[in-house]
Design a protein around this motif. Sequence first.
Motif, PDB file in Angstrom:
ATOM      1  N   THR A 191      94.024  37.073  44.998  1.00 26.28           N
ATOM      2  CA  THR A 191      93.762  36.615  46.372  1.00 26.28           C
ATOM      3  C   THR A 191      92.272  36.440  46.625  1.00 26.28           C
ATOM      4  O   THR A 191      91.842  35.434  47.202  1.00 26.28           O
ATOM      5  N   GLN A 192      91.474  37.426  46.215  1.00 22.85           N
ATOM      6  CA  GLN A 192      90.037  37.332  46.439  1.00 22.85           C
ATOM      7  C   GLN A 192      89.455  36.066  45.831  1.00 22.85           C
ATOM      8  O   GLN A 192      88.632  35.382  46.450  1.00 22.85           O
ATOM      9  N   HIS A 193      89.880  35.729  44.633  1.00 25.68           N
ATOM     10  CA  HIS A 193      89.306  34.577  43.937  1.00 25.68           C
ATOM     11  C   HIS A 193      89.834  33.247  44.462  1.00 25.68           C
ATOM     12  O   HIS A 193      89.267  32.190  44.131  1.00 25.68           O
ATOM     13  N   LYS A 194      90.882  33.290  45.282  1.00 29.25           N
ATOM     14  CA  LYS A 194      91.387  32.070  45.914  1.00 29.25           C
ATOM     15  C   LYS A 194      90.971  31.969  47.379  1.00 29.25           C
ATOM     16  O   LYS A 194      91.319  31.006  48.063  1.00 29.25           O
ATOM     17  N   SER A 195      90.230  32.955  47.862  1.00 30.12           N
ATOM     18  CA  SER A 195      89.838  33.003  49.270  1.00 30.12           C
ATOM     19  C   SER A 195      88.492  32.334  49.498  1.00 30.12           C
ATOM     20  O   SER A 195      87.737  32.070  48.552  1.00 30.12           O
ATOM     21  N   PHE A 196      88.196  32.081  50.771  1.00 29.24           N
ATOM     22  CA  PHE A 196      86.915  31.466  51.131  1.00 29.24           C
ATOM     23  C   PHE A 196      86.460  32.056  52.459  1.00 29.24           C
ATOM     24  O   PHE A 196      87.256  32.237  53.378  1.00 29.24           O
ATOM     25  N   MET A 197      85.143  32.341  52.540  1.00 30.61           N
ATOM     26  CA  MET A 197      84.575  32.952  53.734  1.00 30.61           C
ATOM     27  C   MET A 197      83.482  32.068  54.318  1.00 30.61           C
ATOM     28  O   MET A 197      82.638  31.549  53.580  1.00 30.61           O
ATOM     29  N   SER A 247     102.710  34.254  50.052  1.00 36.36           N
ATOM     30  CA  SER A 247     101.979  35.376  49.466  1.00 36.36           C
ATOM     31  C   SER A 247     100.494  35.034  49.371  1.00 36.36           C
ATOM     32  O   SER A 247     100.133  33.954  48.907  1.00 36.36           O
ATOM     33  N   PRO A 248      99.631  35.953  49.783  1.00 30.71           N
ATOM     34  CA  PRO A 248      98.200  35.692  49.702  1.00 30.71           C
ATOM     35  C   PRO A 248      97.714  35.367  48.299  1.00 30.71           C
ATOM     36  O   PRO A 248      96.764  34.602  48.119  1.00 30.71           O
ATOM     37  N   SER A 249      98.362  35.923  47.272  1.00 33.70           N
ATOM     38  CA  SER A 249      97.937  35.639  45.898  1.00 33.70           C
ATOM     39  C   SER A 249      98.187  34.191  45.515  1.00 33.70           C
ATOM     40  O   SER A 249      97.589  33.684  44.561  1.00 33.70           O
ATOM     41  N   LEU A 250      99.039  33.495  46.257  1.00 33.87           N
ATOM     42  CA  LEU A 250      99.286  32.074  46.014  1.00 33.87           C
ATOM     43  C   LEU A 250      98.339  31.185  46.824  1.00 33.87           C
ATOM     44  O   LEU A 250      97.908  30.135  46.345  1.00 33.87           O
ATOM     45  N   THR A 251      98.024  31.616  48.028  1.00 33.05           N
ATOM     46  CA  THR A 251      97.274  30.751  48.946  1.00 33.05           C
ATOM     47  C   THR A 251      95.809  31.155  49.112  1.00 33.05           C
ATOM     48  O   THR A 251      94.994  30.343  49.556  1.00 33.05           O
ATOM     49  N   GLY A 252      95.463  32.412  48.791  1.00 33.09           N
ATOM     50  CA  GLY A 252      94.166  32.924  49.188  1.00 33.09           C
ATOM     51  C   GLY A 252      94.138  33.173  50.689  1.00 33.09           C
ATOM     52  O   GLY A 252      95.147  32.997  51.391  1.00 33.09           O
ATOM     53  N   THR A 253      92.999  33.571  51.202  1.00 38.03           N
ATOM     54  CA  THR A 253      92.837  33.804  52.633  1.00 38.03           C
ATOM     55  C   THR A 253      91.646  33.008  53.141  1.00 38.03           C
ATOM     56  O   THR A 253      90.795  32.561  52.376  1.00 38.03           O
ATOM     57  N   ARG A 254      91.575  32.836  54.475  1.00 38.67           N
ATOM     58  CA  ARG A 254      90.449  32.166  55.131  1.00 38.67           C
ATOM     59  C   ARG A 254      89.760  33.187  56.036  1.00 38.67           C
ATOM     60  O   ARG A 254      90.426  33.841  56.845  1.00 38.67           O
ATOM     61  N   LEU A 255      88.451  33.315  55.915  1.00 39.32           N
ATOM     62  CA  LEU A 255      87.715  34.303  56.700  1.00 39.32           C
ATOM     63  C   LEU A 255      86.552  33.646  57.431  1.00 39.32           C
ATOM     64  O   LEU A 255      85.788  32.885  56.830  1.00 39.32           O
ATOM     65  N   ILE A 256      86.437  33.924  58.723  1.00 40.47           N
ATOM     66  CA  ILE A 256      85.232  33.600  59.493  1.00 40.47           C
ATOM     67  C   ILE A 256      84.624  34.922  59.941  1.00 40.47           C
ATOM     68  O   ILE A 256      85.310  35.751  60.549  1.00 40.47           O
ATOM     69  N   CYS A 257      83.338  35.115  59.632  1.00 39.37           N
ATOM     70  CA  CYS A 257      82.663  36.379  59.924  1.00 39.37           C
ATOM     71  C   CYS A 257      81.435  36.129  60.793  1.00 39.37           C
ATOM     72  O   CYS A 257      80.649  35.216  60.518  1.00 39.37           O
ATOM     73  N   ALA A 258      81.258  36.935  61.819  1.00 40.20           N
ATOM     74  CA  ALA A 258      80.104  36.837  62.716  1.00 40.20           C
ATOM     75  C   ALA A 258      79.749  38.258  63.158  1.00 40.20           C
ATOM     76  O   ALA A 258      80.333  39.232  62.683  1.00 40.20           O
ATOM     77  N   HIS A 259      78.768  38.388  64.080  1.00 39.73           N
ATOM     78  CA  HIS A 259      78.389  39.739  64.493  1.00 39.73           C
ATOM     79  C   HIS A 259      78.263  39.858  66.004  1.00 39.73           C
ATOM     80  O   HIS A 259      77.924  38.902  66.699  1.00 39.73           O
TER      81      HIS A 259
END
Length: 434
Positions: A304-310, A72-84
């Motif tokens: 999830t948002q608070h466990k995620s990293f971008m 569940s994302p609420s347990l692990t958070g998410t990983r985000l890579i953002c570019a343009h």
Amino acid sequence: MNNAQKTAIELIDFIHEGASPYHVVDNISKELKKAGFEALKLEDRWDLEPGKKYFTTKNGSSLYAFVTGTKSPSLTGTRLICAHSDSPSFKIKPSPEMVENDHYVKFNTEVYGGPILMSWLDRPLSMAGRVIIEGENVLHPESRLVNFNRPMLTIPNLAIHLNRSVNDGVELNKQKDMLPLCGIIGDKGRKGYFKELLSREASVEAEKIIDYDITLNEYHRGCLLGPESEFISSPKLDDLAMVHAGLKALLAAEPGEATNFLCIFDNEEVGSQTKQGAGSPVFKNIFERVLKQLGEDDEGIQQTQHKSFMISADMAHSVHPNHPEKHDPVLHPLINKGPVIKIHANQKYTTDGDSGAVFETLCRLSGVPCQKFVNRSDMAGGSTLGNVLTTQMDIRSVDVGNPMLGMHSVRELGGIQDHEYIIRVFIKFFETAS
């Protein structure tokens, strides 16, 4: 040819094929489909499953790919890579044909973003983008990609004999000096000639073309440069190098417990405040939609948002060998010395001590050197999409990029080793456990 050079050649090909943001997204979509990613339409109902691969697009010029985690994302958070996907250029205006002296034909253009204007002069230029044609539904016209991929235009300099002070510095007027020469009049001077060009390339009748989004691009493919082929000379390293690195990492990373996202936004070069830019709610809506499909309620989305990293990935400045005084007196990032963490006290970059430490640790775990960039305190710097996106989403973030020279020139310079380095760090990031 070593592995870093092979990867750099892949990047050069990727950039050459990505002649416009629409081509960038189209080419990425093809790569994702080959790798087993399922294409989703924003207007359709979704039925997502854990441990699967998906992607969707917006306006044909931004793309959001994700691999759902097994937990569940609420347990692990998410990983985000953002570019343009976009780069500074020139957009062809409507009815662009302009005749001079009843002989020359040039096209009327509008500057897109902040290109180094003089770098576009006296070069063979091509054109690419999309044409919009009639569809069955008036609210949903059809779109077709167009890439001329041959020398079509040039913006000629004024001879030094007519401008003796040119080497003392010259201010170029965007409306007068930057209009590309198309050719000798003939049929080219007719209103509608440009649409006829588009119709031939798109294999559609000219009268069916309602509108278009066409930009100029450097015709010549990039290349490796230097005695040891240590440099990459190419258009659009900013920011297609980061797009390519993020794609390579997403395809190479082993699916794990956490959900991984690769987000490619359009319009960063003009502030991101568009329907397909980082300043819009497009990704926030996609993010929440994915989490709800994976069983999260509103409280779980907040967790999830608070466990995620971008990672906001946009290219960085190397110290210029002819102008070291333009840089901070201490921090001098160098090409092929590793990815750069970008820092700004007034938060034009999202990096702080916490998020910078995360990326620095990822580099160490990947066996990759790491550098830091801060502007001279008496010079204003640029910004990127990280601090724009975080106005929409409450996620920890770091701004990073590879060091380069000539940013926003029609042809930029980067390092082959740096590109391999950052792919390794991105893979490590996607595979990092919670």
